[in-house]
Design an enzyme around this catalytic site. Structure first.
Site, short mmCIF file in Angstrom:
data_model
loop_
_atom_site.label_atom_id
_atom_site.label_comp_id
_atom_site.label_asym_id
_atom_site.label_seq_id
_atom_site.Cartn_x
_atom_site.Cartn_y
_atom_site.Cartn_z
N ARG A 25 0.81 -1.22 0.00
CA ARG A 25 0.00 0.00 0.00
C ARG A 25 0.85 1.27 0.00
NH1 ARG A 25 -5.64 -0.56 1.44
NH2 ARG A 25 -6.18 -2.65 0.77
N ARG A 29 -3.67 6.65 0.75
CA ARG A 29 -4.17 7.83 1.46
C ARG A 29 -3.20 8.54 2.38
NH1 ARG A 29 -9.17 4.85 3.81
NH2 ARG A 29 -7.48 3.32 3.72
N ARG A 38 -7.63 11.83 -5.30
CA ARG A 38 -8.90 11.25 -4.85
C ARG A 38 -10.00 12.30 -4.66
NH1 ARG A 38 -11.78 8.65 -3.89
NH2 ARG A 38 -11.88 7.32 -2.07
N ASP A 74 -6.96 -2.77 -7.32
CA ASP A 74 -7.48 -3.40 -6.12
C ASP A 74 -7.74 -4.87 -6.43
OD1 ASP A 74 -8.61 -2.51 -3.28
OD2 ASP A 74 -9.79 -4.18 -4.04
N TYR A 151 -14.86 -12.17 0.09
CA TYR A 151 -15.56 -10.93 -0.22
C TYR A 151 -16.88 -11.21 -0.92
CZ TYR A 151 -11.89 -7.82 1.32
OH TYR A 151 -11.00 -7.13 2.10
O1 CP3 Z 1 0.07 0.75 -3.35
C1 CP3 Z 1 -0.47 -0.35 -3.38
O2 CP3 Z 1 -0.16 -1.27 -2.58
C2 CP3 Z 1 -1.47 -0.67 -4.50
C3 CP3 Z 1 -2.81 -0.45 -4.15
C4 CP3 Z 1 -3.71 -1.51 -3.54
C5 CP3 Z 1 -5.06 -1.19 -3.25
N1 CP3 Z 1 -5.66 -2.32 -2.82
C6 CP3 Z 1 -5.72 0.13 -3.45
C7 CP3 Z 1 -6.74 0.53 -2.45
C8 CP3 Z 1 -3.50 -2.85 -3.22
C9 CP3 Z 1 -2.25 -3.70 -3.31
C10 CP3 Z 1 -4.76 -3.36 -2.76
C11 CP3 Z 1 -4.97 -4.77 -2.38
C12 CP3 Z 1 -6.12 -5.11 -1.53
N2 CP3 Z 1 -7.38 -4.60 -1.58
C13 CP3 Z 1 -6.10 -6.12 -0.53
C14 CP3 Z 1 -4.94 -7.01 -0.21
C15 CP3 Z 1 -3.96 -6.31 0.63
C16 CP3 Z 1 -4.32 -6.20 2.08
O3 CP3 Z 1 -4.56 -5.07 2.53
O4 CP3 Z 1 -4.38 -7.23 2.72
C17 CP3 Z 1 -7.38 -6.16 0.05
C18 CP3 Z 1 -7.83 -7.06 1.17
C19 CP3 Z 1 -8.17 -5.21 -0.63
C20 CP3 Z 1 -9.61 -4.92 -0.42
C21 CP3 Z 1 -9.80 -3.52 0.02
N3 CP3 Z 1 -9.75 -2.42 -0.85
C22 CP3 Z 1 -10.10 -3.04 1.31
C23 CP3 Z 1 -10.26 -3.90 2.54
C24 CP3 Z 1 -10.23 -1.65 1.21
C25 CP3 Z 1 -10.64 -0.69 2.28
C26 CP3 Z 1 -9.65 -0.57 3.36
C27 CP3 Z 1 -9.10 0.80 3.43
O5 CP3 Z 1 -7.88 0.90 3.63
O6 CP3 Z 1 -9.88 1.74 3.31
C28 CP3 Z 1 -9.95 -1.28 -0.13
C29 CP3 Z 1 -9.93 0.10 -0.69
C30 CP3 Z 1 -8.60 0.52 -1.21
N4 CP3 Z 1 -7.88 -0.16 -2.14
C31 CP3 Z 1 -7.90 1.72 -0.88
C32 CP3 Z 1 -6.73 1.74 -1.67
C33 CP3 Z 1 -5.68 2.81 -1.74
C34 CP3 Z 1 -8.33 2.78 0.14
C35 CP3 Z 1 -9.48 3.58 -0.29
C36 CP3 Z 1 -9.25 4.77 -1.19
O7 CP3 Z 1 -8.11 5.25 -1.43
O8 CP3 Z 1 -10.23 5.28 -1.67
#
Ligand code: CP3
Length: 346
Positions: A25, A29, A38, A74, A151
Site C-alpha cells: 500500500r 491515502r 482522490r 485493487d 468478499y
Molecule cells: O500501493 C499499493 O499497494 C497498491 C494499491 C492496492 C489497493 N488495494 C488500493 C486501495 C492494493 C495492493 C490493494 C490490495 C487489496 N485490496 C487487498 C490485499 C492487501 C491487504 O490489505 O491485505 C485487500 C484485502 C483489498 C480490499 C480492500 N480495498 C479493502 C479492505 C479496502 C478498504 C480498506 C481501506 O484501507 O480503506 C480497499 C480500498 C482501497 N484499495 C484503498 C486503496 C488505496 C483505500 C481507499 C481509497 O483510497 O479510496
C-alpha cells in the site's frame, strides 16, 4: 542487455547489491498527492484510467528510495465484470450489493477476460515499466481465490467470516465450483499482467489466516497452488502473502511461490526457519512502527535487518499495508534505516 531488477534477483534467492525494499500500500491515502487525486476521482475511476493509474503508482517512487512500483489497482477489480456490484464505502471498505448466497449465484458469475475488462491496468503496467529504471521492479498482483470468495460471500465487513465458513461447510460443492472459477480469474489476471510487463507477481490471500490448517489444506490450498503452477510459464517470480497466519506458515510455504510474505506476528527469522520448503521471504516490519518516533522506527527496522543477517532472499517490506495515518516522513526514515544498516554492516 536489460538489467534484472534487484527484487527479481532476491525473489530467486540470488545475492543482490542491496536489499530490495518496497511497502505494501505504498501508494495511497497517507500521501497528500494521492488524496489530491482522490478529491476529483473515486478509487474505481482511477483504476479505469491508465494515465491516472500510472500517475498514482509512481507517486511513492518520486518521494522514496524504493525498489519496486506496485501497480495501483485493487484485488476486487476482476469481480465487477463478473457481474458483481462493488463499491468502496468510506470508513467501511468494499461493499457488494449482490453477494453470493447460493449455488446458482456461483453459476451466474460471468467469465473474466483481463484484456477486455481491465485493459487500463494492463496499459498502466506497460507504461510504468518504461518510466522506472531497470533496477526497479514493477509488481502486478491479484487476490487469491479464498480471499476473493470471502468478499463475494460476505458482501461487506465481517468480524468472524461466518458466512463464508458456513458456505464452505454447508455447500462444499458450490464452494469448490466457486474456487475453481476464481483460480482461473487470479491466474489469468496475473498472466495478463506479466505479459503487459510486470516483473514479479504477488498473490494476496489476506483472509487465509482465519482458517484452521485442516480447512486450509482441504478446501483452499490446491486452488492457490494451481495459480502458482500456471504462472511458471510467465517467467516472473511470485510472492504469496497472507495475514495473521503463523499457524499456516508450513502449509503456505508449500503452495509453490518463490517468496512467502509474512506479517509481523512472528519475528522474521523464526518465520523463515519454519518454512517447510526453501523459498525467499518478504516482510515484516509492523506497520504501526511507522507511527513511532524516529528512534523507534530505526530500531524496529534494524531489528528486522539483524534477524535476517544478510541471508540471501530477503525483500524488506511491512508486515501488512501502510496505515493511512502514517506520516510520509516516517517512510523516508525507514528506507534510510534499511540503507544505512547495509552501509554500516558492509
Ligand atoms: O500501493 C499499493 O499497494 C497498491 C494499491 C492496492 C489497493 N488495494 C488500493 C486501495 C492494493 C495492493 C490493494 C490490495 C487489496 N485490496 C487487498 C490485499 C492487501 C491487504 O490489505 O491485505 C485487500 C484485502 C483489498 C480490499 C480492500 N480495498 C479493502 C479492505 C479496502 C478498504 C480498506 C481501506 O484501507 O480503506 C480497499 C480500498 C482501497 N484499495 C484503498 C486503496 C488505496 C483505500 C481507499 C481509497 O483510497 O479510496
Amino acid at each position: 542487455m536489460a538489467l534484472t531488477p534487484r527484487l527479481v534477483r532476491a525473489c530467486r534467492g540470488e545475492e543482490v547489491d542491496r536489499t530490495p525494499a518496497w511497502l505494501m500500500r505504498q501508494a495511497g491515502r497517507y500521501l497528500p498527492e494521492y488524496r489530491k487525486v482522490r478529491e476529483a476521482h473515486s478509487l474505481l475511476d482511477i483504476c479505469a484510467d491508465a494515465e491516472l493509474t500510472s500517475k498514482v503508482t509512481l507517486q511513492p517512487l518520486e518521494r522514496f528510495d524504493l525498489d519496486a512500483a506496485i501497480i495501483f489497482a485493487d484485488i476486487l477489480l476482476p469481480l465487477v465484470p463478473m457481474g458483481i456490484d462493488l463499491d468502496f464505502v468510506p470508513g467501511k471498505g468494499p461493499v457488494i450489493q449482490n453477494p453470493i448466497q447460493s449455488p446458482s449465484d456461483v453459476e451466474a458469475l460471468k467469465p473474466f477476460d483481463p484484456r477486455d475488462h481491465l485493459s487500463p491496468t494492463l496499459e498502466a503496467i506497460t507504461s510504468v515499466r518504461t518510466q522506472v529504471n531497470q533496477d526497479t521492479a514493477v509488481i502486478g498482483f491479484a487476490g487469491a481465490p479464498f480471499t476473493l470468495a470471502s468478499y463475494l460471500i460476505e458482501g461487506g465487513p465481517t468480524k468472524n467470516f461466518g458466512r463464508v465458513k458456513s458456505f464452505m461447510s454447508n455447500e462444499p460443492e458450490a464452494f469448490l465450483a466457486l474456487m475453481t472459477k476464481l483460480r482461473e480469474v487470479s491466474g489469468r489476471w496475473l498472466t495478463a499482467q506479466a505479459e503487459a510487463g510486470a516483473d514479479a507477481l504477488q498473490l494476496f490471500d489476506t483472509w487465509a489466516g482465519w482458517l484452521n490448517p485442516i480447512t486450509y489444506e482441504k478446501q483452499v490450498m490446491e486452488h492457490s497452488r494451481f495459480v502458482f503452477h500456471n504462472l511458471k510459464g510467465t517467467g516472473c517470480p511470485t510472492i504469496h502473502f497472507a495475514v495473521g497466519a503463523p499457524h499456516l506458515i508450513e502449509l503456505l510455504s508449500q503452495v509453490g511461490s518463490d517468496v512467502l510474505g509474512v506479517d509481523w506476528r512472528l519475528s522474521i527469522d523464526e518465520a523463515w526457519n519454519r518454512f517447510s520448503m526453501d523459498c525467499a521471504i518478504q516482510g515484516n516490519l509492523d506497520p504501526t512502527a511507522l507511527l513511532g518516533s524516529e528512534q523507534h522506527i530505526r530500531r524496529a527496522v534494524i531489528d528486522v535487518m539483524e534477524r535476517v543477517d544478510r541471508r540471501p532472499g530477503h525483500i524488506f517490506n511491512l508486515g501488512h499495508g501502510i496505515l493511512p495515518q502514517t506520516p510520509p516522513h516516517s517512510v523516508t526514515i525507514a528506507m534510510d534505516a534499511v540503507r544505512s544498516y547495509e552501509a554500516t554492516a558492509a
